[in-house]
Write an enzyme that holds these catalytic residues in place. Structure first.
Site, PDB file in Angstrom:
ATOM      1  N   THR A  60      28.913  82.082  83.864  1.00 21.24           N
ATOM      2  CA  THR A  60      27.818  80.734  84.356  1.00 21.24           C
ATOM      3  C   THR A  60      28.123  79.590  83.569  1.00 21.24           C
ATOM      4  O   THR A  60      28.132  79.834  81.722  1.00 21.24           O
ATOM      5  CB  THR A  60      26.527  81.571  84.580  1.00 21.24           C
ATOM      6  OG1 THR A  60      25.997  81.914  83.787  1.00 21.24           O
ATOM      7  CG2 THR A  60      26.530  82.419  85.616  1.00 21.24           C
ATOM      8  N   THR A  62      25.904  77.185  81.574  1.00 21.40           N
ATOM      9  CA  THR A  62      24.691  76.951  80.629  1.00 21.40           C
ATOM     10  C   THR A  62      25.092  78.000  79.898  1.00 21.40           C
ATOM     11  O   THR A  62      25.294  77.665  78.669  1.00 21.40           O
ATOM     12  CB  THR A  62      23.515  77.106  81.455  1.00 21.40           C
ATOM     13  OG1 THR A  62      23.545  75.945  82.186  1.00 21.40           O
ATOM     14  CG2 THR A  62      22.481  76.439  79.750  1.00 21.40           C
ATOM     15  N   CYS A  63      24.685  79.295  80.225  1.00 29.47           N
ATOM     16  CA  CYS A  63      25.170  80.421  80.076  1.00 29.47           C
ATOM     17  C   CYS A  63      26.569  80.468  78.749  1.00 29.47           C
ATOM     18  O   CYS A  63      27.112  80.790  77.367  1.00 29.47           O
ATOM     19  CB  CYS A  63      25.069  81.502  80.362  1.00 29.47           C
ATOM     20  SG  CYS A  63      23.692  81.849  81.286  1.00 29.47           S
ATOM     21  N   THR A  64      27.618  79.715  79.159  1.00 30.24           N
ATOM     22  CA  THR A  64      28.891  80.198  78.668  1.00 30.24           C
ATOM     23  C   THR A  64      29.204  78.677  77.665  1.00 30.24           C
ATOM     24  O   THR A  64      29.722  78.715  76.469  1.00 30.24           O
ATOM     25  CB  THR A  64      30.150  79.512  80.338  1.00 30.24           C
ATOM     26  OG1 THR A  64      29.769  80.950  80.236  1.00 30.24           O
ATOM     27  CG2 THR A  64      31.407  79.545  78.777  1.00 30.24           C
TER      28      THR A  64
END
Length: 202
Positions: A60, A62-64
């Site tokens: 996803t 922001t996570c990535t």
């Protein structure tokens, strides 16, 4: 793992991961030479100072692009402040977490798949992301855990099940944890037995 009064945690959860088998005769053939192995949470946290951070999902945005790369970059700084390991937990299965770590080129972080969401639920951080078609996922948080005891807790504001947020990411970032660890080292208070809840008021 369940938070209890005073910072103690009951470590009764298991995650199920894929471990590369070093025994040639039992290794799986092909591009995925791994075997299943249960990992009790007590084994993750026993006898170590762990930084744990959680996020809504592998691959996803922001996570990535932000969260995982930031913790990977901060790994040496966290280690220098007395952290033994840094773990990323997400409500994803082991296959997804493995491929995501490869995609990101991670070398330091350890990935904890929580496919059933059981660990996240017991942490009180399981939320609905139905508005995105994700189902149940984790709210963003991070923690410093000493031998199974939560010493500091960093949670993004506005936890909810309705998608009434803009996917905040600030309070659980590694710089917040580094700041707390430095303050503890300066004060000589790293052995305190109470949880320090580090989250802004809604």
């Amino acid at each position: 793992m369940v938070r209890t009064e005073g910072g103690n945690v009951a470590q009764s959860c298991h995650t199920r991961g894929r471990i590369q088998d070093a025994r040639p005769r039992r290794s799986l053939p092909g591009d995925n030479p791994f075997r299943w192995q249960d990992l009790p949470s007590r084994e993750v946290f026993h006898g170590q100072r762990i930084v744990l951070f959680s996020l809504p999902g592998a691959f996803t945005p922001t996570c990535t692009t932000e969260q995982c790369p930031a913790f990977e970059q901060a790994y040496d700084a966290l280690r220098a402040l007395g952290v033994d390991e840094v773990y990323c937990v997400s409500v994803n299965d082991a296959f997804v977490m493995y491929q995501w770590a490869k995609h990101l080129g991670l070398h330091n972080l350890k990935m904890l798949p929580d496919g059933s969401g059981d660990f996240t639920r017991r942490m009180g951080m399981l939320v609905k992301k139905d508005h995105l078609g994700f189902g149940q996922r984790s709210w963003r948080y991070a923690a410093v855990i000493d031998d199974g005891i939560v010493r500091a807790w960093f949670e993004e504001p506005g936890i909810n099940d309705e998608g009434a947020d803009d996917d905040p990411y600030a309070e659980s970032a590694p710089d917040k944890i580094i700041g707390w660890l430095k303050a503890q080292n300066n004060d000589g208070a790293a052995g305190t037995s109470t949880i320090e809840w580090l989250q802004p008021a809604d």
